[in-house]
Write an enzyme that holds these catalytic residues in place. Sequence first.
Site, PDB file in Angstrom:
ATOM      1  N   ARG A   1       9.436  -5.580  -0.492  1.00 36.62           N
ATOM      2  CA  ARG A   1      10.486  -4.583  -0.065  1.00 36.62           C
ATOM      3  C   ARG A   1      11.844  -5.041  -0.828  1.00 36.62           C
ATOM      4  O   ARG A   1      12.537  -4.276  -1.298  1.00 36.62           O
ATOM      5  CB  ARG A   1      10.823  -4.635   1.517  1.00 36.62           C
ATOM      6  CG  ARG A   1       9.382  -3.874   2.060  1.00 36.62           C
ATOM      7  CD  ARG A   1       9.873  -3.916   3.632  1.00 36.62           C
ATOM      8  NE  ARG A   1       9.964  -5.294   4.213  1.00 36.62           N
ATOM      9  CZ  ARG A   1      10.709  -5.598   5.260  1.00 36.62           C
ATOM     10  NH1 ARG A   1      11.163  -4.616   5.969  1.00 36.62           N
ATOM     11  NH2 ARG A   1      10.773  -6.781   5.744  1.00 36.62           N
TER      12      ARG A   1
ATOM     13  N   LYS B   1      -3.657 -14.052   1.052  1.00 33.57           N
ATOM     14  CA  LYS B   1      -2.491 -13.774   1.584  1.00 33.57           C
ATOM     15  C   LYS B   1      -2.678 -13.679   3.049  1.00 33.57           C
ATOM     16  O   LYS B   1      -3.587 -12.960   3.490  1.00 33.57           O
ATOM     17  CB  LYS B   1      -1.966 -12.301   1.024  1.00 33.57           C
ATOM     18  CG  LYS B   1      -0.329 -11.992   1.602  1.00 33.57           C
ATOM     19  CD  LYS B   1       0.052 -11.018   0.981  1.00 33.57           C
ATOM     20  CE  LYS B   1       1.530 -10.887   1.250  1.00 33.57           C
ATOM     21  NZ  LYS B   1       1.922 -10.042   2.032  1.00 33.57           N
TER      22      LYS B   1
ATOM     23  N   ASN C   1       6.762 -15.777   1.645  1.00 32.97           N
ATOM     24  CA  ASN C   1       6.651 -14.199   1.709  1.00 32.97           C
ATOM     25  C   ASN C   1       7.537 -13.999   2.859  1.00 32.97           C
ATOM     26  O   ASN C   1       7.199 -14.310   4.076  1.00 32.97           O
ATOM     27  CB  ASN C   1       5.519 -13.665   1.686  1.00 32.97           C
ATOM     28  CG  ASN C   1       5.625 -11.995   1.730  1.00 32.97           C
ATOM     29  OD1 ASN C   1       4.722 -11.398   2.277  1.00 32.97           O
ATOM     30  ND2 ASN C   1       6.331 -11.441   1.036  1.00 32.97           N
ATOM     31  N   GLY C   2       8.475 -12.903   2.657  1.00 39.86           N
ATOM     32  CA  GLY C   2       9.159 -12.462   3.913  1.00 39.86           C
ATOM     33  C   GLY C   2      10.686 -12.409   4.006  1.00 39.86           C
ATOM     34  O   GLY C   2      11.171 -13.516   4.062  1.00 39.86           O
TER      35      GLY C   2
ATOM     36  N   GLU D   1       0.776  -1.258   0.053  1.00 37.66           N
ATOM     37  CA  GLU D   1      -0.030  -0.002  -0.064  1.00 37.66           C
ATOM     38  C   GLU D   1       0.921   1.294   0.082  1.00 37.66           C
ATOM     39  O   GLU D   1       1.846   1.407   0.813  1.00 37.66           O
ATOM     40  CB  GLU D   1      -0.880   0.072   1.247  1.00 37.66           C
ATOM     41  CG  GLU D   1      -1.883   1.226   1.107  1.00 37.66           C
ATOM     42  CD  GLU D   1      -2.652   1.482   2.670  1.00 37.66           C
ATOM     43  OE1 GLU D   1      -3.646   2.120   2.464  1.00 37.66           O
ATOM     44  OE2 GLU D   1      -2.213   0.758   3.616  1.00 37.66           O
TER      45      GLU D   1
ATOM     46  N   CYS E   1      -2.418  -7.445   6.073  1.00 41.17           N
ATOM     47  CA  CYS E   1      -2.292  -6.005   6.289  1.00 41.17           C
ATOM     48  C   CYS E   1      -2.100  -5.710   7.862  1.00 41.17           C
ATOM     49  O   CYS E   1      -3.077  -6.342   8.593  1.00 41.17           O
ATOM     50  CB  CYS E   1      -3.256  -5.183   5.738  1.00 41.17           C
ATOM     51  SG  CYS E   1      -2.799  -3.430   6.013  1.00 41.17           S
TER      52      CYS E   1
END
Length: 322
Positions: free
Chosen positions: A230, A145, A205-206, A15, A104
């Site tokens: 990121r 997710k 993910n991560g 976002e 989120c």
Amino acid sequence: MPTLNTGRIILAPMEGVVDASVRHLITQFGGVDQCVTEFIRITDQVLPRHVFTRFAPELLTSARTSHGVPVAVQLLGSNPETLAGNAAKAAALGSPSVDLNFGCPSKTVNKHRGGAVLLDEPQVIHDIISAVRAAVPKATPVTAKMRLGNKDKSLALENALAIQEAGASEVVIHARTKVEGYKPPAHWEWIARLKEHLTISVVANGEIWTPDDYQRCREISGCADVMIGRGLIARPELAMMIKAINNGNQSESAQWQSIINMLLQYFTMVESQMMPRYVHGRIKQWLKMMRSQREEADGLFEEIKQIKDLNELRRHLESKQE
């Protein structure tokens, strides 16, 4: 190095960061197999077409970036009925799949029963996915997710099974709880534990910042498919670097010159879309996120961080071109 089965690399929704301009620029480096939009917040109504195309202008071009990478619409909310109606709208507009956000960590989003807070309510997650699955065509995949939990990991397996049993075909697991936020480490071993109980596709993910991180995540989580957020902002060529290694080739970073050119492209895009007072902030935001992975980015950020005049900022970036 032996050649590995090349898994998918998905550009994560972020976002306020990964909009259509960023998706265009990152996918031009290659290696990204799919993108997911920033979440569209769903409350009590089916949203008009222009809202979907604002978040996903790619819907106007066969739901692909200009470099041919598919873009899926992500929805966030807690009302199964309205989420189902909006999912049907997204599918009708051409979204290749519909993704649901249960990850989120935003306090504002969570306060309104969206995102990771729903991980305290596996039945609600099941009801949402079930309603969405029933509302979209059979040929349209429904994905989700999730994080490992809200405050702790005690419901991780229950949530993953709720997603599977309700009819989703894939789950992306961000290997941290909401409380853990984005602080290292990502608990990839938890993804492996959940994966043992699932038959649907699982995406890790991560904390994937480098090709080495990808390799370790793959070994620990058991997932060839990954979602990167990121890490791809910090190093837009990361997906191509990973693919090169998987194919048994040498992995090379992009030249700094190509990154400068990308930032100047971004400058032009943002300037055409936003009021002038917001433009410099977007450029600095991206450059700041590169600092951990590129020494040149750290130096350039220090040089421009006080500049607010857009003409001066553009001239400074252009002065870095060879």
